[in-house]
Design a protein around this motif. Structure first.
Motif, PDB file in Angstrom:
ATOM      1  N   LEU A 198       0.818  -1.054   0.288  1.00 30.97           N
ATOM      2  CA  LEU A 198      -0.040  -0.106   0.173  1.00 30.97           C
ATOM      3  C   LEU A 198       0.691   1.401  -0.022  1.00 30.97           C
ATOM      4  O   LEU A 198       0.745   2.094  -0.746  1.00 30.97           O
ATOM      5  CB  LEU A 198      -1.018  -0.227   1.083  1.00 30.97           C
ATOM      6  N   GLN A 238       1.133   4.055  -2.808  1.00 28.20           N
ATOM      7  CA  GLN A 238       0.957   5.744  -2.346  1.00 28.20           C
ATOM      8  C   GLN A 238       2.181   6.357  -2.926  1.00 28.20           C
ATOM      9  O   GLN A 238       2.118   7.526  -3.660  1.00 28.20           O
ATOM     10  CB  GLN A 238       1.062   5.618  -1.045  1.00 28.20           C
ATOM     11  N   VAL A 245      -6.003   4.038  -0.355  1.00 26.08           N
ATOM     12  CA  VAL A 245      -5.160   4.275  -1.425  1.00 26.08           C
ATOM     13  C   VAL A 245      -5.663   4.899  -2.762  1.00 26.08           C
ATOM     14  O   VAL A 245      -4.984   5.399  -3.422  1.00 26.08           O
ATOM     15  CB  VAL A 245      -3.808   3.219  -1.946  1.00 26.08           C
TER      16      VAL A 245
END
Length: 258
Positions: free
Chosen positions: A188, A192, A215
């Motif tokens: 994640l 990002q 996200v």
């Protein structure tokens, strides 16, 4: 990424049948430049078929595909890759008994031209630079992939996709499947960072709605071969998405879902 950003990818009225089975009926979807779009749906909803059409693996029976506003006819995976469309599937396509840097350049090895000898020095240098650029921490790029964690392997597959053909559109098929909390957080964070870099637009397929909302900028739901839901992530919730899917199961059980 803003709501006014132009579309990096747009598909309109895509349909696909396999014999008597209709996989996609009338799918229209768009992905803005620099955006992360979450795509969710039950097994068999048509997500994999849609992804394979966008990557050139399947040809649609109807519909149009646009990249940066220009219509394209995707005839093969290699053509889609040349246009900047890259996919990371669940199986990752990594070779466990090869090093990190050899996996990064798998089937795209750099050689000492005109000699057919591997330029390991350059591949090591570029691998380290690519991984550092997107914040992937690997103790040694000379480690065999089999020795790495699931999260690290997933990160290598993503990095390879981003840099192998200067990807503009990245399709991530269940990148968090079967991962623990720590490894899932690593991926994640990677998504990002890719979003913040602004150089790639991403479609993320995932079953965990909390991950999607963490996200993604926007969420689409694919049901019965159609996009039935399109909302900014900030305007929905895990509860709303869960209720949407639970309602789908209720209709299926009572014979109303087709």
């Amino acid at each position: 990424m803003t709501a006014e950003a132009p579309d990096a990818l747009r598909v309109e009225n895509i349909a696909k049948r396999f014999g008597s089975v209709t996989a996609l009926q009338d799918v229209s979807l768009h992905l803005r430049k620099g955006e992360v779009l979450g795509l969710i749906g039950d097994n068999g909803a048509g997500k994999s078929t849609l992804i394979k059409i966008i990557t050139g693996f399947h040809r649609p029976d109807a519909g149009r595909i646009y990249l940066d506003g220009e219509e394209v006819e995707l005839k093969s995976v290699s053509q889609a890759q040349r246009l900047g469309i890259q996919t990371v599937y669940q199986d990752l396509a990594l070779v466990n008994d090869m090093t990190v840097y050899h996996n990064m350049f798998l089937n795209k090895e750099i050689t000492w031209r005109p000699l057919p000898l591997l330029n390991n020095r350059k591949m090591k240098h570029l691998t380290r630079r690519y991984l550092d650029d997107i914040g992937v921490s690997i103790p040694s790029i000379e480690t065999e992939v089999a020795m790495l964690s699931g999260g690290q392997r997933q990160a290598i597959a993503v990095a390879r996709a981003v840099y192998s053909e200067d990807a503009r559109i990245l399709l991530l098929d269940e990148p968090l499947a079967a991962m623990g909390a720590k490894e899932g957080a690593m991926i994640l964070d990677l998504v990002q960072r890719l979003k913040e870099s602004g150089g790639v637009s991403i479609i993320l397929i995932a079953h965990n709605y909390a991950h999607v909302l963490e996200v993604c900028d926007r969420v689409n739901v694919l049901q019965h071969g159609r996009i039935t839901y399109d909302k900014p992530a900030a305007e929905t919730s895990v509860e709303e998405l869960t209720e949407l899917m639970v309602s789908e199961y209720r209709r299926a059980r009572t014979g109303g879902g087709g």
